[in-house]
Design an enzyme around this catalytic site. Structure first.
Site, short mmCIF file in Angstrom:
data_model
loop_
_atom_site.label_atom_id
_atom_site.label_comp_id
_atom_site.label_asym_id
_atom_site.label_seq_id
_atom_site.Cartn_x
_atom_site.Cartn_y
_atom_site.Cartn_z
N ASN A 113 8.64 -11.13 -40.09
CA ASN A 113 8.40 -11.86 -38.84
C ASN A 113 7.22 -11.26 -38.09
O ASN A 113 6.98 -10.06 -38.13
CB ASN A 113 9.66 -11.89 -37.97
N PHE A 158 7.33 -11.23 -29.50
CA PHE A 158 8.02 -11.24 -28.21
C PHE A 158 7.98 -12.62 -27.54
O PHE A 158 7.72 -12.74 -26.34
CB PHE A 158 7.41 -10.20 -27.25
N SER A 209 7.85 -2.47 -32.04
CA SER A 209 7.55 -3.73 -32.71
C SER A 209 6.14 -3.67 -33.28
O SER A 209 5.20 -3.26 -32.60
CB SER A 209 7.66 -4.90 -31.73
N ASN A 236 4.37 -6.27 -33.88
CA ASN A 236 3.78 -7.58 -33.66
C ASN A 236 3.12 -7.77 -32.31
O ASN A 236 2.66 -8.87 -32.00
CB ASN A 236 4.85 -8.66 -33.87
N THR A 237 3.08 -6.71 -31.50
CA THR A 237 2.30 -6.72 -30.26
C THR A 237 1.20 -5.68 -30.43
O THR A 237 1.49 -4.50 -30.63
CB THR A 237 3.17 -6.38 -29.04
N LYS A 265 13.97 2.39 -28.94
CA LYS A 265 13.99 1.91 -30.33
C LYS A 265 12.74 2.36 -31.04
O LYS A 265 11.62 2.13 -30.55
CB LYS A 265 14.09 0.38 -30.36
N ASN A 299 13.37 -0.19 -36.09
CA ASN A 299 12.78 -1.52 -36.03
C ASN A 299 12.37 -1.95 -37.44
O ASN A 299 12.71 -1.30 -38.42
CB ASN A 299 11.56 -1.49 -35.09
#
Length: 341
Positions: free
Chosen positions: A109, A113, A175, A177-178, A217, A246
């Site tokens: 994925n 966010f 994460s 993805n940021t 996390k 994560n």
């Protein structure tokens, strides 16, 4: 039954399947059909100063906005973690951004966010929480367009907003993805950010009389030295717990599979061993008392037990729920109760 439903759902794009699944589950529970679902496994655990009916929770990412709390609670979870939520709603990354790798029981994925903002989530929790009897955690992050040097402002804003409704708060610094987010896991950026959140959390407790544990996390991709430093720094900052882990940016375990080259975090079975190893190393470094929530590759009751035996106090599932269905919640909780408690 779930196997047949999964075949049909997997004919749909992943995000569409998510919406169909939750629409159906919400309808079932609101119509009184929740009593047809298996009863929750009762195996209480006291962690983070909270009482968890069992050790199996929902990982952040599946219910980002808190719109499905009652439905998810009906599946027998011992706790739910909502989010990741940001101060202002944002659409996330362009679609397609979620990919199945069925042969590996994995997902990739790069959602980024996507959420309706912290105000929406708080309202959702206030409406639903009185009707559920399990702890609700909230996972917080920064908006994509907030510069890294101002990330602390976003995290503080979320912390202040959710303090009155969350049973615990998770700071998501991991994460993939940021852009740039994972750089906040190291050096002065980490110590300044976590220190400021610890201070603000303590102030909120003094003002309200409400204690809300603060958890961080972490990523599974840290080398040994970086992980040791991170655990020491988090403990020195007074963090209440660690979630490990994560998703991973290492796709080597699914090399050659369709979608393996897509950018984003890999979750599911290929992450299991790495996540368990990180849990064990965090426990070794942190000592016996720091609460650890384990996530990553839990696809069976045995996988859940493995995480507890590695040093975790609680476990969370996400990708396993998609591939194995709601029965996994009960199997994992029962296995932990029978083999670990």
């Amino acid at each position: 039954m779930f196997s047949a439903a999964r075949r049909l759902l997997f004919m749909l794009p992943p995000e569409r399947a998510h919406d169909v699944t939750f629409g159906s589950l919400d309808w079932l529970v609101s119509a009184g059909g929740g009593r047809l679902l298996p009863r929750r496994v009762e195996a209480p655990r006291d962690v983070l100063g909270l009482r968890f009916p069992n050790a199996v929770g929902l990982s952040a990412g599946l219910d980002k906005n808190g719109d499905h709390i009652r439905s998810l609670a009906a599946l027998g979870f011992g706790f739910l973690e909502l989010g990741t939520v940001t101060p202002v709603g944002q659409p996330g990354n362009p679609a397609p951004r979620l990919f199945r790798l069925p042969a590996h029981q994995a997902l990739i994925n790069r959602l980024g966010f996507n959420n309706e903002g912290v105000g929406h989530l708080c309202n959702a929790v206030q409406r639903a929480a009185p009707r559920v009897d399990i702890p609700i955690g909230v996972n917080i992050g920064k908006n994509r367009d907030t510069p890294l040097e101002r990330a602390a402002d976003d995290y503080r804003a979320c912390l202040e907003a959710v303090h009155g409704v969350a049973d615990y708060v998770v700071v998501n610094l991991s994460s993939p993805n940021t852009p740039g987010l994972r750089s906040l896991q190291a050096g002065r950026e980490l110590t300044d950010l976590v220190g400021s959140l610890r201070e603000r959390s303590d102030q909120l407790q003094a003002e309200t009389g409400r204690s809300v544990p603060l958890v961080v996390k972490i990523a599974p991709d840290l080398d040994d030295d970086a992980l040791r430093w991170l655990v020491d720094a988090l403990q020195e900052a007074g963090i209440d717990g660690i979630t490990a882990t994560n998703t991973t940016i290492d796709h080597s375990a699914v090399e050659g599979a369709r979608h393996a080259d897509e950018a984003g975090g890999l979750s599911g079975r290929p992450l299991r061993d790495r996540a368990t190893d990180v849990v064990a190393r965090v426990r070794e470094q942190a000592g016996r008392d720091l609460p650890i929530i384990a996530a990553g590759g839990i696809m069976s009751g045995d996988d859940a037990v493995e995480k507890i035996q590695a040093g975790a106090d609680l476990v969370q599932i996400y990708t396993g729920l998609i591939y194995e269905g709601p029965a996994l919640v009960r199997h994992a909780a029962r296995s932990i109760r029978d083999q670990c408690d």
